[in-house]
Design an enzyme around this catalytic site. Structure first.
Site, short mmCIF file in Angstrom:
data_model
loop_
_atom_site.label_atom_id
_atom_site.label_comp_id
_atom_site.label_asym_id
_atom_site.label_seq_id
_atom_site.Cartn_x
_atom_site.Cartn_y
_atom_site.Cartn_z
CB CYS A 153 2.13 -31.35 -6.51
SG CYS A 153 3.01 -31.75 -5.51
CB CYS A 195 13.94 -22.89 1.14
SG CYS A 195 12.36 -23.11 1.78
NE ARG A 217 13.24 -16.77 -3.70
CZ ARG A 217 13.66 -16.57 -2.65
NH1 ARG A 217 12.13 -17.39 -2.17
NH2 ARG A 217 13.25 -16.70 -1.47
CB CYS A 249 9.18 -16.78 0.99
SG CYS A 249 9.30 -17.34 -0.36
CB CYS A 257 -1.53 -29.07 -5.10
SG CYS A 257 -1.44 -28.69 -3.39
CB CYS A 268 13.62 -20.11 3.89
SG CYS A 268 12.16 -20.65 3.11
CB CYS A 312 1.77 -34.77 -0.38
SG CYS A 312 1.30 -33.37 0.48
#
Length: 327
Positions: free
Chosen positions: A59, A96, A260, A188, A56, A128, A52
């Site tokens: 991550c 998801c 969640r 979400c 972040c 999702c 990616c």
């Protein structure tokens, strides 16, 4: 009464309530809107892993960090549908699919994702996706394919955001959430605690979520799982009381939302998880991985459900409840 006009001061006052009183209040609200013995079981599958371009700080899939995560191209449709069926047979009612993309591009990979969405929806699962930034047109295509929910977390407060991510803005996140909501897809959206933020950042993030209209249908509360090789690898563990405070406040502010208990659950024992359920959590991720970080496996969760006498929430329950209200 469902409110979208909470002030920052009101959110702060709830968040700072003495913990025993806060849990009691949240548990009371929870029982008004939900079956306290019912928990939504979701499975999260990484359909495209690593590489990616984002930065972040938490991550392991960011290409710029050396975390040992192997880059994998987009899975084929048949593999994903097989995993979805396995998840359904193990008790999940929401599936998801996550892709380590900065944004969705209109190409063959997106066409494959649309096929995946159709296939998973046909299995009777709430489907999702979390694919990064979306345009309204892309959201519309996902909706037409059968997408039920789209995950796009705020991560933290607007003020602290640039300490964690610099490759996209807070407004970028809010625009994607708006595009999803406009197309009738359930939102979400939640965040992560333990990033080095202050209490005020947690309160501000909850305020942003609670003043969305409508509220997110699902609010994941994550505790950072530090990954070697990321800038946050040495962050201390978040205590269960911090998680309970976040969950309870979210429950009071957004009574109808599924709150969640997400990342970080692997480090909690049964008693700590029970406290989170008591405070208003009614959704978990099942399966031994959350994209690339560890998570309790299905067998452990079956034991957890037996001990606490919990039952899985049926798929599309909220949708069916709305139909009954209009009947």
């Amino acid at each position: 009464m469902i409110r979208n006009d909470w002030t920052l001061e009101e959110v702060r006052e709830i968040y700072q309530t003495p913990i025993m009183e806060l849990i009691y209040r949240a548990a009371t609200v929870h029982r008004q809107y939900h079956d306290p013995n019912e928990v939504q079981v979701c499975t999260l599958l990484s359909i495209k892993t690593g590489g990616c371009p984002e930065d972040c700080a938490y991550c392991p899939q960011a290409a710029r960090y050396h975390t040992g995560v192997e880059v994998h191209k987009l899975l084929d449709v048949e593999t994903v549908l097989k995993k979805a069926l396995e998840a359904k047979e193990a008790g999940s009612t929401r599936f998801c699919m996550g892709a380590a993309w900065r944004e969705v591009r209109n190409n063959r990979d997106f066409d494959k994702v649309l096929e995946m969405v159709k296939g998973v929806a046909n299995l009777g699962l709430e489907v999702c996706c979390t694919l990064g930034m979306l345009t309204e047109e892309q959201a519309q295509k996902l909706k037409e394919a059968g997408l039920y929910a789209y995950n796009h977390n705020l991560d933290t407060s607007e003020d602290y955001y640039n300490n964690i991510i610099t490759t996209r803005t807070y407004d970028d996140r809010l625009k994607t959430i708006e595009a999803v909501s406009k197309n009738g897809i359930s939102v979400c959206s939640g965040g992560i605690i333990g990033l080095g933020e202050k209490e005020e950042d947690r309160i501000a993030m909850l305020h942003t979520l609670a003043t969305m209209n409508p509220h997110p249908e699902s609010v994941p509360i994550n505790a950072l799982v530090p990954v070697p090789g990321t800038p946050l690898e040495n962050q201390p563990r978040v205590s269960v009381w911090e998680m309970v405070r976040m969950i309870a406040t979210a429950r009071i502010l957004m009574p109808k939302a599924m709150v969640r208990l997400s990342a970080g659950r692997v480090r909690m024992n049964v008693e700590e998880q029970a406290l989170c359920f008591l405070a208003g959590a009614n959704s978990i991720f099942a399966g031994d991985k959350l994209l690339t970080t560890p998570n309790p496996d299905y067998v452990e969760d079956q034991k957890l459900f037996q001990i606490l006498q919990l039952k899985p929430r049926p798929a599309y329950k909220q949708q069916e409840a709305k139909c009954c209200e209009h009947a």
